[in-house]
Design a protein around this motif. Structure first.
Motif, PDB file in Angstrom:
ATOM      1  N   VAL A   1      11.702  37.082 -11.524  1.00 36.02           N
ATOM      2  CA  VAL A   1      10.902  37.205 -12.740  1.00 36.02           C
ATOM      3  C   VAL A   1      10.958  35.850 -13.428  1.00 36.02           C
ATOM      4  CG1 VAL A   1      10.527  38.462 -14.885  1.00 36.02           C
ATOM      5  CG2 VAL A   1      11.618  39.619 -12.954  1.00 36.02           C
ATOM      6  N   LEU A   2       9.804  35.221 -13.580  1.00 36.43           N
ATOM      7  CA  LEU A   2       9.764  33.849 -14.088  1.00 36.43           C
ATOM      8  C   LEU A   2       9.319  33.756 -15.542  1.00 36.43           C
ATOM      9  CD1 LEU A   2       8.115  32.275 -10.912  1.00 36.43           C
ATOM     10  CD2 LEU A   2      10.544  32.321 -11.498  1.00 36.43           C
ATOM     11  N   ASP A   3       8.476  34.679 -15.957  1.00 42.24           N
ATOM     12  CA  ASP A   3       8.001  34.665 -17.342  1.00 42.24           C
ATOM     13  C   ASP A   3       7.524  36.076 -17.680  1.00 42.24           C
ATOM     14  OD1 ASP A   3       7.361  33.643 -19.816  1.00 42.24           O
ATOM     15  OD2 ASP A   3       5.606  32.499 -19.165  1.00 42.24           O
ATOM     16  N   PHE A   4       7.874  36.523 -18.882  1.00 43.89           N
ATOM     17  CA  PHE A   4       7.566  37.898 -19.270  1.00 43.89           C
ATOM     18  C   PHE A   4       7.332  37.895 -20.772  1.00 43.89           C
ATOM     19  CE2 PHE A   4       9.485  42.492 -19.282  1.00 43.89           C
ATOM     20  CZ  PHE A   4       8.210  43.036 -19.254  1.00 43.89           C
ATOM     21  N   TYR A   5       6.210  38.422 -21.169  1.00 47.99           N
ATOM     22  CA  TYR A   5       5.891  38.376 -22.602  1.00 47.99           C
ATOM     23  C   TYR A   5       4.934  39.503 -22.979  1.00 47.99           C
ATOM     24  CZ  TYR A   5       3.521  36.790 -26.877  1.00 47.99           C
ATOM     25  OH  TYR A   5       2.972  36.721 -28.140  1.00 47.99           O
ATOM     26  N   VAL A   6       5.257  40.149 -24.090  1.00 48.54           N
ATOM     27  CA  VAL A   6       4.336  41.112 -24.712  1.00 48.54           C
ATOM     28  C   VAL A   6       4.091  40.617 -26.138  1.00 48.54           C
ATOM     29  CG1 VAL A   6       4.142  43.472 -25.615  1.00 48.54           C
ATOM     30  CG2 VAL A   6       4.980  43.092 -23.292  1.00 48.54           C
ATOM     31  N   HIS A   7       2.846  40.667 -26.550  1.00 45.59           N
ATOM     32  CA  HIS A   7       2.474  40.164 -27.884  1.00 45.59           C
ATOM     33  C   HIS A   7       3.385  40.779 -28.957  1.00 45.59           C
ATOM     34  CE1 HIS A   7       0.113  39.531 -31.527  1.00 45.59           C
ATOM     35  NE2 HIS A   7      -0.479  38.546 -30.863  1.00 45.59           N
ATOM     36  N   GLU A   8       3.792  39.929 -29.900  1.00 41.99           N
ATOM     37  CA  GLU A   8       4.753  40.338 -30.934  1.00 41.99           C
ATOM     38  C   GLU A   8       4.375  41.654 -31.620  1.00 41.99           C
ATOM     39  OE1 GLU A   8       4.063  37.337 -30.250  1.00 41.99           O
ATOM     40  OE2 GLU A   8       6.000  36.304 -30.163  1.00 41.99           O
ATOM     41  N   ALA A   9       3.092  41.813 -31.898  1.00 46.98           N
ATOM     42  CA  ALA A   9       2.654  43.003 -32.641  1.00 46.98           C
ATOM     43  C   ALA A   9       2.793  44.271 -31.814  1.00 46.98           C
ATOM     44  CB  ALA A   9       1.194  42.822 -33.061  1.00 46.98           C
ATOM     45  N   MET A  10       3.039  44.107 -30.526  1.00 49.27           N
ATOM     46  CA  MET A  10       3.033  45.283 -29.648  1.00 49.27           C
ATOM     47  C   MET A  10       4.327  45.477 -28.879  1.00 49.27           C
ATOM     48  SD  MET A  10      -0.716  44.559 -28.535  1.00 49.27           S
ATOM     49  CE  MET A  10      -2.049  44.848 -29.650  1.00 49.27           C
ATOM     50  N   GLN A  11       5.345  44.750 -29.268  1.00 48.08           N
ATOM     51  CA  GLN A  11       6.627  44.932 -28.577  1.00 48.08           C
ATOM     52  C   GLN A  11       7.258  46.269 -28.971  1.00 48.08           C
ATOM     53  OE1 GLN A  11       9.033  41.374 -29.223  1.00 48.08           O
ATOM     54  NE2 GLN A  11       7.420  40.064 -28.374  1.00 48.08           N
ATOM     55  N   ARG A  12       8.142  46.727 -28.105  1.00 43.95           N
ATOM     56  CA  ARG A  12       8.878  47.991 -28.296  1.00 43.95           C
ATOM     57  C   ARG A  12       7.933  49.197 -28.377  1.00 43.95           C
ATOM     58  NH1 ARG A  12      14.120  46.134 -31.885  1.00 43.95           N
ATOM     59  NH2 ARG A  12      15.467  46.835 -30.209  1.00 43.95           N
ATOM     60  N   MET A  13       6.831  49.118 -27.666  1.00 44.53           N
ATOM     61  CA  MET A  13       5.897  50.263 -27.625  1.00 44.53           C
ATOM     62  C   MET A  13       5.691  50.725 -26.189  1.00 44.53           C
ATOM     63  SD  MET A  13       3.183  48.721 -30.360  1.00 44.53           S
ATOM     64  CE  MET A  13       1.963  49.966 -30.119  1.00 44.53           C
ATOM     65  N   GLY A  14       6.528  50.226 -25.286  1.00 45.74           N
ATOM     66  CA  GLY A  14       6.438  50.665 -23.891  1.00 45.74           C
ATOM     67  C   GLY A  14       5.489  49.838 -23.027  1.00 45.74           C
ATOM     68  N   LEU A  15       4.876  48.791 -23.619  1.00 44.58           N
ATOM     69  CA  LEU A  15       3.915  47.999 -22.841  1.00 44.58           C
ATOM     70  C   LEU A  15       4.625  47.116 -21.808  1.00 44.58           C
ATOM     71  CD1 LEU A  15       1.355  46.977 -25.604  1.00 44.58           C
ATOM     72  CD2 LEU A  15       1.193  48.817 -23.924  1.00 44.58           C
ATOM     73  N   GLY A  16       5.792  46.598 -22.196  1.00 46.73           N
ATOM     74  CA  GLY A  16       6.581  45.803 -21.246  1.00 46.73           C
ATOM     75  C   GLY A  16       6.910  46.642 -20.027  1.00 46.73           C
ATOM     76  N   LYS A  17       7.325  47.875 -20.263  1.00 44.97           N
ATOM     77  CA  LYS A  17       7.665  48.756 -19.140  1.00 44.97           C
ATOM     78  C   LYS A  17       6.425  49.032 -18.287  1.00 44.97           C
ATOM     79  CE  LYS A  17      10.103  52.674 -17.553  1.00 44.97           C
ATOM     80  NZ  LYS A  17      10.196  54.107 -17.694  1.00 44.97           N
ATOM     81  N   LYS A  18       5.311  49.200 -18.927  1.00 47.73           N
ATOM     82  CA  LYS A  18       4.070  49.502 -18.195  1.00 47.73           C
ATOM     83  C   LYS A  18       3.733  48.380 -17.207  1.00 47.73           C
ATOM     84  CE  LYS A  18       0.028  51.728 -19.672  1.00 47.73           C
ATOM     85  NZ  LYS A  18      -0.934  51.981 -20.699  1.00 47.73           N
ATOM     86  N   ILE A  19       3.782  47.166 -17.660  1.00 46.70           N
ATOM     87  CA  ILE A  19       3.416  46.039 -16.788  1.00 46.70           C
ATOM     88  C   ILE A  19       4.501  45.802 -15.727  1.00 46.70           C
ATOM     89  CG2 ILE A  19       4.303  44.224 -18.346  1.00 46.70           C
ATOM     90  CD1 ILE A  19       1.872  42.536 -17.629  1.00 46.70           C
ATOM     91  N   PHE A  20       5.763  46.005 -16.126  1.00 44.39           N
ATOM     92  CA  PHE A  20       6.881  45.811 -15.197  1.00 44.39           C
ATOM     93  C   PHE A  20       6.825  46.847 -14.072  1.00 44.39           C
ATOM     94  CE2 PHE A  20      11.330  45.176 -13.942  1.00 44.39           C
ATOM     95  CZ  PHE A  20      11.470  43.800 -14.112  1.00 44.39           C
ATOM     96  N   GLU A  21       6.565  48.091 -14.450  1.00 44.23           N
ATOM     97  CA  GLU A  21       6.462  49.169 -13.449  1.00 44.23           C
ATOM     98  C   GLU A  21       5.320  48.905 -12.474  1.00 44.23           C
ATOM     99  OE1 GLU A  21       8.018  52.548 -13.094  1.00 44.23           O
ATOM    100  OE2 GLU A  21       9.610  51.332 -13.958  1.00 44.23           O
ATOM    101  N   HIS A  22       4.216  48.424 -13.009  1.00 38.97           N
ATOM    102  CA  HIS A  22       3.064  48.105 -12.168  1.00 38.97           C
ATOM    103  C   HIS A  22       3.466  47.036 -11.137  1.00 38.97           C
ATOM    104  CE1 HIS A  22      -1.344  47.696 -11.490  1.00 38.97           C
ATOM    105  NE2 HIS A  22      -0.968  46.504 -11.061  1.00 38.97           N
ATOM    106  N   MET A  23       4.171  46.031 -11.624  1.00 39.29           N
ATOM    107  CA  MET A  23       4.621  44.953 -10.733  1.00 39.29           C
ATOM    108  C   MET A  23       5.576  45.490  -9.655  1.00 39.29           C
ATOM    109  SD  MET A  23       7.577  43.086 -10.119  1.00 39.29           S
ATOM    110  CE  MET A  23       8.570  43.296 -11.586  1.00 39.29           C
ATOM    111  N   LEU A  24       6.505  46.361 -10.044  1.00 36.08           N
ATOM    112  CA  LEU A  24       7.475  46.900  -9.068  1.00 36.08           C
ATOM    113  C   LEU A  24       6.760  47.620  -7.933  1.00 36.08           C
ATOM    114  CD1 LEU A  24      10.220  48.351 -11.478  1.00 36.08           C
ATOM    115  CD2 LEU A  24      10.372  46.254 -10.109  1.00 36.08           C
ATOM    116  N   LYS A  25       5.746  48.386  -8.302  1.00 37.05           N
ATOM    117  CA  LYS A  25       4.965  49.111  -7.286  1.00 37.05           C
ATOM    118  C   LYS A  25       4.202  48.140  -6.399  1.00 37.05           C
ATOM    119  CE  LYS A  25       3.655  53.700  -8.697  1.00 37.05           C
ATOM    120  NZ  LYS A  25       2.736  54.386  -9.555  1.00 37.05           N
TER     121      LYS A  25
END
Ligand code: ACO
Length: 256
Positions: free
Chosen positions: A118-142
């Motif tokens: 994992v080289l770079d990971f970012y969710v826009h400040e206004a939207m952190q802690r809303m599960g979006l990081g997990k959404k993109i991470f899960e997509h990547m894992l699959k």
């Protein structure tokens, strides 16, 4: 993140995987349209890369369109198609890539590997802690067909460490001499391979095999790459154990 152009025209899916070709999935059109699409995509990537760097307190972005084009990395972009009055807005990025690394296991033995990182990971400040990081991470894992524990993380922030602990139970990093972090479970029991899928370090082969090779003093002959291109120490563990003077002085090429 809002843009003056229609983001949904460029990124047609909620999560889009961008490769160094810079041709977004679903693209149709002639050369002129491709040129326009790639310019807009570059704008998105550069803007998101800068925002990520700012969020991490970095002086230079890790992610830019030019770096992506000249790499074998993969970028996932998360879009809110309803954002910016229906034109779409970009909410996050996740950059992945294989890196040549020296990695120590719990026993202090080190391995030359090319794990997916994992080289770079970012969710826009206004939207952190809303599960979006997990959404993109899960997509990547699959998409990459990999378990979180098999990934190497390039200098994770406190937020990212919290994220990995909360969502994947990862904690207790194995100490490394570079900026990368790996967790228990990264190394297989056979001690042969870790961070699957991996590649051998010959001609950028896409092989998923791993066979770490060592020089006589237990050191390996290629240089690792760190997040900030910090110089790597010589293979001190091997030297201490075998009472050898250094025979391998890895030079540190600049990552970007
Ligand atoms: N403080 C502490 N922990 C946080 C924070 C925060 N401000 N934000 C997210 N987390 C962790 C927590 O464990 C949180 O769970 P909690 O709210 O129950 O405490 C969990 O992440 C939330 O999970 P998601 O909502 O799925 O994640 P999010 O959408 O916030 O994305 C990310 C996580 C990408 C790390 C985001 O917080 C972010 O962009 N941070 C700033 C940039 C950054 O640090 N990126 C990682 C750099 S390291 C690297 O890229 C290799």
């Amino acid at each position: 993140m809002e843009f003056t152009f229609d983001v949904n025209d460029i990124l047609k899916y909620e999560i889009t995987k961008i490769t160094p070709t810079m041709i977004p999935p679903g693209f149709t059109g002639d050369r002129r349209k491709l040129w326009d699409t790639q310019n807009k995509l570059s704008d998105i990537i550069n803007t998101m890369g800068e925002a990520s760097a700012a969020a991490q307190g970095l002086t230079k972005p890790i992610t830019t369109a030019d770096k992506l084009k000249n790499s074998e990395h993969t970028l996932y972009l998360l879009v809110d198609p309803k954002g910016t009055k229906g034109k779409g807005s970009v909410m996050g990025l996740l950059k992945m890539g294989h890196k040549g690394l020296y990695v120590f296991d719990r026993e202090g033995e080190h391995h030359q590997l090319q794990p997916l990182c994992v080289l770079d990971f970012y969710v826009h400040e206004a939207m952190q802690r809303m599960g979006l990081g997990k959404k993109i991470f899960e997509h990547m894992l699959k998409e990459e067909n990999i378990e979180p524990v098999k990934l190497a993380i390039d200098r994770p922030s406190e937020k990212f460490l919290g994220f990995l602990k909360k969502h994947y139970g990862l904690s207790g990093a194995i100490p490394q001499m570079n900026n990368f972090v790996v967790f228990d479970g990264f190394f297989t029991k056979s001690k042969q391979a870790a961070g699957t899928p991996e590649r051998q370090n010959n001609n950028n082969s896409q092989s998923s095999n791993v066979s770490p090779t060592k020089t006589q003093n237990g050191c390996h002959t290629t240089s690792p790459f760190g997040r900030y291109g910090a110089p790597r120490p010589p293979c001190s563990m091997g030297q201490i154990i075998h009472n050898h003077s250094p025979t391998v002085q890895p030079t540190e090429p600049s990552r970007w």
